[in-house]
Design an enzyme around this catalytic site. Structure first.
Site, PDB file in Angstrom:
ATOM      1  N   ARG A 110       2.840  13.835   2.392  1.00 48.64           N
ATOM      2  CA  ARG A 110       2.336  13.112   3.566  1.00 48.64           C
ATOM      3  C   ARG A 110       2.691  13.864   4.842  1.00 48.64           C
ATOM      4  O   ARG A 110       3.629  14.666   4.871  1.00 48.64           O
ATOM      5  CB  ARG A 110       2.984  11.705   3.656  1.00 48.64           C
ATOM      6  CG  ARG A 110       2.658  10.765   2.509  1.00 48.64           C
ATOM      7  CD  ARG A 110       1.211  10.319   2.499  1.00 48.64           C
ATOM      8  NE  ARG A 110       0.973   9.373   1.430  1.00 48.64           N
ATOM      9  CZ  ARG A 110       0.685   9.695   0.171  1.00 48.64           C
ATOM     10  NH1 ARG A 110       0.614  10.960  -0.194  1.00 48.64           N
ATOM     11  NH2 ARG A 110       0.465   8.761  -0.726  1.00 48.64           N
ATOM     12  N   ASP A 120      -0.327 -15.456  20.195  1.00 48.07           N
ATOM     13  CA  ASP A 120      -1.183 -14.830  19.210  1.00 48.07           C
ATOM     14  C   ASP A 120      -2.439 -14.362  19.937  1.00 48.07           C
ATOM     15  O   ASP A 120      -3.042 -15.141  20.672  1.00 48.07           O
ATOM     16  CB  ASP A 120      -1.528 -15.877  18.137  1.00 48.07           C
ATOM     17  CG  ASP A 120      -2.008 -15.223  16.874  1.00 48.07           C
ATOM     18  OD1 ASP A 120      -2.930 -14.392  16.962  1.00 48.07           O
ATOM     19  OD2 ASP A 120      -1.451 -15.532  15.808  1.00 48.07           O
ATOM     20  N   TYR A 160      -6.093  -3.833   3.981  1.00 53.15           N
ATOM     21  CA  TYR A 160      -5.490  -3.417   5.262  1.00 53.15           C
ATOM     22  C   TYR A 160      -6.300  -2.260   5.863  1.00 53.15           C
ATOM     23  O   TYR A 160      -6.711  -2.296   7.025  1.00 53.15           O
ATOM     24  CB  TYR A 160      -4.023  -2.997   5.048  1.00 53.15           C
ATOM     25  CG  TYR A 160      -3.499  -2.136   6.164  1.00 53.15           C
ATOM     26  CD1 TYR A 160      -3.204  -2.695   7.399  1.00 53.15           C
ATOM     27  CD2 TYR A 160      -3.349  -0.753   6.004  1.00 53.15           C
ATOM     28  CE1 TYR A 160      -2.758  -1.905   8.446  1.00 53.15           C
ATOM     29  CE2 TYR A 160      -2.904   0.044   7.042  1.00 53.15           C
ATOM     30  CZ  TYR A 160      -2.611  -0.526   8.261  1.00 53.15           C
ATOM     31  OH  TYR A 160      -2.193   0.268   9.293  1.00 53.15           O
ATOM     32  N   LYS A 170      -8.871  -1.747   9.421  1.00 52.58           N
ATOM     33  CA  LYS A 170      -8.823  -0.672  10.428  1.00 52.58           C
ATOM     34  C   LYS A 170     -10.200  -0.007  10.531  1.00 52.58           C
ATOM     35  O   LYS A 170     -10.689   0.274  11.623  1.00 52.58           O
ATOM     36  CB  LYS A 170      -7.756   0.372  10.058  1.00 52.58           C
ATOM     37  CG  LYS A 170      -6.336  -0.151  10.148  1.00 52.58           C
ATOM     38  CD  LYS A 170      -5.918  -0.425  11.587  1.00 52.58           C
ATOM     39  CE  LYS A 170      -4.554  -1.040  11.715  1.00 52.58           C
ATOM     40  NZ  LYS A 170      -4.215  -1.483  13.066  1.00 52.58           N
ATOM     41  N   PHE A 190      -2.015  -2.868  19.352  1.00 47.92           N
ATOM     42  CA  PHE A 190      -1.261  -2.612  18.117  1.00 47.92           C
ATOM     43  C   PHE A 190      -1.235  -3.822  17.188  1.00 47.92           C
ATOM     44  O   PHE A 190      -1.031  -3.663  15.991  1.00 47.92           O
ATOM     45  CB  PHE A 190       0.208  -2.292  18.434  1.00 47.92           C
ATOM     46  CG  PHE A 190       0.438  -1.036  19.196  1.00 47.92           C
ATOM     47  CD1 PHE A 190       0.412   0.189  18.552  1.00 47.92           C
ATOM     48  CD2 PHE A 190       0.693  -1.057  20.552  1.00 47.92           C
ATOM     49  CE1 PHE A 190       0.638   1.364  19.240  1.00 47.92           C
ATOM     50  CE2 PHE A 190       0.924   0.101  21.261  1.00 47.92           C
ATOM     51  CZ  PHE A 190       0.892   1.320  20.612  1.00 47.92           C
ATOM     52  N   GLY A 227      -2.887   2.873  -6.312  1.00 50.00           N
ATOM     53  CA  GLY A 227      -3.560   3.090  -5.026  1.00 50.00           C
ATOM     54  C   GLY A 227      -3.045   4.293  -4.251  1.00 50.00           C
ATOM     55  O   GLY A 227      -3.623   4.656  -3.229  1.00 50.00           O
ATOM     56  N   ASP A 228      -1.934   4.929  -4.719  1.00 52.40           N
ATOM     57  CA  ASP A 228      -1.406   6.093  -4.003  1.00 52.40           C
ATOM     58  C   ASP A 228      -2.297   7.314  -4.213  1.00 52.40           C
ATOM     59  O   ASP A 228      -2.947   7.446  -5.242  1.00 52.40           O
ATOM     60  CB  ASP A 228       0.011   6.430  -4.503  1.00 52.40           C
ATOM     61  CG  ASP A 228       1.084   5.829  -3.620  1.00 52.40           C
ATOM     62  OD1 ASP A 228       0.738   5.193  -2.614  1.00 52.40           O
ATOM     63  OD2 ASP A 228       2.279   6.002  -3.953  1.00 52.40           O
ATOM     64  N   LYS A 276       0.246  -5.175   8.587  1.00 61.67           N
ATOM     65  CA  LYS A 276       0.151  -3.766   8.183  1.00 61.67           C
ATOM     66  C   LYS A 276       0.662  -3.434   6.777  1.00 61.67           C
ATOM     67  O   LYS A 276       0.787  -2.265   6.429  1.00 61.67           O
ATOM     68  CB  LYS A 276       0.871  -2.902   9.203  1.00 61.67           C
ATOM     69  CG  LYS A 276       2.354  -3.226   9.310  1.00 61.67           C
ATOM     70  CD  LYS A 276       3.090  -2.184  10.112  1.00 61.67           C
ATOM     71  CE  LYS A 276       4.582  -2.422  10.028  1.00 61.67           C
ATOM     72  NZ  LYS A 276       5.385  -1.477  10.756  1.00 61.67           N
ATOM     73  N   SER A 335      -5.521   4.186  11.579  1.00 59.33           N
ATOM     74  CA  SER A 335      -4.614   4.749  10.583  1.00 59.33           C
ATOM     75  C   SER A 335      -5.323   5.802   9.748  1.00 59.33           C
ATOM     76  O   SER A 335      -6.542   5.716   9.516  1.00 59.33           O
ATOM     77  CB  SER A 335      -4.158   3.609   9.671  1.00 59.33           C
ATOM     78  OG  SER A 335      -3.619   4.114   8.488  1.00 59.33           O
TER      79      SER A 335
HETATM   80  N1  UFG Z   1       7.133   6.633  -2.057  1.00 59.52           N
HETATM   81  C1  UFG Z   1       8.040   6.683  -3.102  1.00 59.52           C
HETATM   82  N2  UFG Z   1       8.934   5.657  -3.219  1.00 59.52           N
HETATM   83  C2  UFG Z   1       8.979   4.598  -2.354  1.00 59.52           C
HETATM   84  C3  UFG Z   1       8.037   4.568  -1.298  1.00 59.52           C
HETATM   85  C4  UFG Z   1       7.131   5.591  -1.189  1.00 59.52           C
HETATM   86  O1  UFG Z   1       8.045   7.624  -3.898  1.00 59.52           O
HETATM   87  O2  UFG Z   1       9.806   3.695  -2.541  1.00 59.52           O
HETATM   88  C5  UFG Z   1       6.171   7.746  -1.897  1.00 59.52           C
HETATM   89  C6  UFG Z   1       4.722   7.339  -2.031  1.00 59.52           C
HETATM   90  O3  UFG Z   1       4.310   7.373  -3.377  1.00 59.52           O
HETATM   91  C7  UFG Z   1       4.029   8.381  -1.146  1.00 59.52           C
HETATM   92  C8  UFG Z   1       5.041   8.658  -0.046  1.00 59.52           C
HETATM   93  O4  UFG Z   1       6.298   8.233  -0.573  1.00 59.52           O
HETATM   94  O5  UFG Z   1       3.815   9.561  -1.861  1.00 59.52           O
HETATM   95  C9  UFG Z   1       4.768   7.900   1.246  1.00 59.52           C
HETATM   96  O6  UFG Z   1       4.630   6.507   0.955  1.00 59.52           O
HETATM   97  P1  UFG Z   1       4.629   5.409   2.124  1.00 59.52           P
HETATM   98  O7  UFG Z   1       4.533   4.080   1.468  1.00 59.52           O
HETATM   99  O8  UFG Z   1       5.767   5.651   3.047  1.00 59.52           O
HETATM  100  O9  UFG Z   1       3.315   5.761   2.956  1.00 59.52           O
HETATM  101  P2  UFG Z   1       1.777   5.801   2.521  1.00 59.52           P
HETATM  102  O10 UFG Z   1       1.290   7.185   2.847  1.00 59.52           O
HETATM  103  O11 UFG Z   1       1.564   5.295   1.164  1.00 59.52           O
HETATM  104  O12 UFG Z   1       1.139   4.749   3.541  1.00 59.52           O
HETATM  105  C10 UFG Z   1       1.463   4.783   4.917  1.00 59.52           C
HETATM  106  C11 UFG Z   1       1.365   3.387   5.500  1.00 59.52           C
HETATM  107  C12 UFG Z   1      -0.045   2.943   5.592  1.00 59.52           C
HETATM  108  C13 UFG Z   1      -0.870   3.984   6.281  1.00 59.52           C
HETATM  109  C14 UFG Z   1      -0.728   5.338   5.660  1.00 59.52           C
HETATM  110  C15 UFG Z   1      -1.424   6.363   6.489  1.00 59.52           C
HETATM  111  O13 UFG Z   1       2.083   2.449   4.720  1.00 59.52           O
HETATM  112  O14 UFG Z   1      -0.096   1.771   6.356  1.00 59.52           O
HETATM  113  O15 UFG Z   1       0.652   5.683   5.593  1.00 59.52           O
HETATM  114  O16 UFG Z   1      -1.509   7.570   5.820  1.00 59.52           O
HETATM  115  F1  UFG Z   1      -2.168   3.626   6.225  1.00 59.52           F
END
Ligand code: UFG
Length: 332
Positions: free
Chosen positions: A230, A58, A148, A152, A80, A293-294, A84, A124
């Protein structure tokens, strides 16, 4: 040159370890294997046909970490190691603050003790929160929406303060967008334990019939088709970004921040359609409500990394979808 890779058994860490070895660097990996497996270390050696030492420890353990620095003659660090999972960080904030901050402070202290001046830090795009302007430049306002992301952001702040106090350092902060895909050997990749949180690991499991269907979190965002947008980036492109950052750290003293993304945003529906087409599989989905949170859309302006590091992402969305699935098929 000998590089210490903390968290080198993880998804991005292992891909970066492969690219470092391919580029002729020597490496040492430390990882506590809390979210990864020892098999990854063997796979890195197999892919590259190169050897290196691995320590299961660790990074918070300063004494043991110091021993590694001394024994391995470490000259630079790529950091890294971190927890996360965004959702888990909301439920267990202290776990995230304790782990991600303490291990970074421990690492910086050991670097100081051994007079090591170069560090590349895994940040990130989540430090941008819900961005005011798209594409996002490195100068955008920083604000985070979960613990999280806050870790960062705080570590970036710590690095800035440490640099102010010790101005002969080379500190490079890399803000990753959404990494997906796998090394072309398909021996390493993203393989989260339990039900995946992120989109691509979820899609591959649905395609592979391990999960019944994908839930698409909302189709009423202000985006091209209403689903979230994204900046997905191939993990090998991202890994190569670290090699370029290392070259920069070897050349220039200072603190530098770069976005690592492609600059193009894709919606969830575009991801599903591209994945289905490239892999000739079905990904059944249902539209459900928005995930807490999205945000609607997030994609990079990656031009600074191009100008200053000579780095650009080269892999297409088709490559990313293909490689993500191949890794899972080959894993069986
Ligand atoms: N999504 C779905 N269904 C799912 C999972 C995701 O529709 O089962 C959608 C989300 O709503 C979003 C997109 O897919 O619109 C991407 O979601 P992710 O969870 O893959 O990624 P996020 O952008 O929410 O978050 C990721 C990482 C974070 C990081 C971020 C950086 O999880 O750690 O990208 O932009 F900080």
């Amino acid at each position: 040159m000998k590089i210490l890779v903390t968290g080198g058994a993880g998804y991005i860490g292992s891909h970066t370890a492969v690219e470092l070895l391919k580029a002729g660097y020597e490496i040492t990996i430390v990882d506590n294997l809390s979210n990864s497996s020892i098999d990854v270390i063997d796979s890195i050696k197999e892919i590259t046909n190169k050897d290196f030492n691995f320590y299961e420890l660790d990074v918070k353990d300063e004494d043991k970490l110091n021993e590694v620095f001394v024994k391995e003659n470490i000259e630079a660090v790529i950091h890294f190691a971190a927890f996360k999972a965004v959702g888990e960080s909301v439920e267990k904030p202290l776990k995230y603050y304790e782990n991600n901050l303490e291990n970074t402070i421990s690492l910086l202290k050991v670097m100081q003790k051994n007079n090591i001046k170069k560090i590349i830090f895994s940040s990130s795009a989540c430090v941008y929160g819900d961005p005011e302007e798209l594409p996002i430049k490195e100068t955008a306002k920083l604000t985070t929406t979960n613990p999280y992301g806050a870790t960062k952001h705080m570590i970036e702040r710590i690095l800035k303060d440490v640099y102010k106090a010790e101005t002969d350092l080379s500190v490079i902060i890399l803000r990753y967008f959404n990494p997906i895909g796998s090394d072309s050997s398909y021996k390493i990749g993203e393989n989260p334990k339990g039900i995946p949180n992120n989109l691509m690991p979820f899609i591959v499991r649905v395609a592979n019939r391990e999960i019944d269907h994908l839930n698409i979190f909302g189709d009423d965002y202000d985006t091209k088709d209403g689903t979230g947008v994204r900046d997905y980036i191939h993990v090998t492109d991202l890994a190569i970004g670290h090699i370029k950052a290392l070259e920069k750290a070897n050349k220039d003293i200072g603190i530098f921040v770069y976005n690592l993304g492609t600059g193009t945003g894709y919606s969830v529906l575009e991801m599903v359609k591209t994945f289905e087409k490239v892999n000739n599989v079905k990904v059944p989905y249902e539209i459900t409500k928005r995930r807490d949170g999205d945000i609607a859309a997030c994609y990079a302006d990656p031009s600074l990394a191009k100008e200053e590091l000579g780095w650009v992402a080269t892999k297409t969305l088709e490559d990313m979808c293909y490689d993500s699935y191949q890794y899972i098929i080959n894993r069986k």
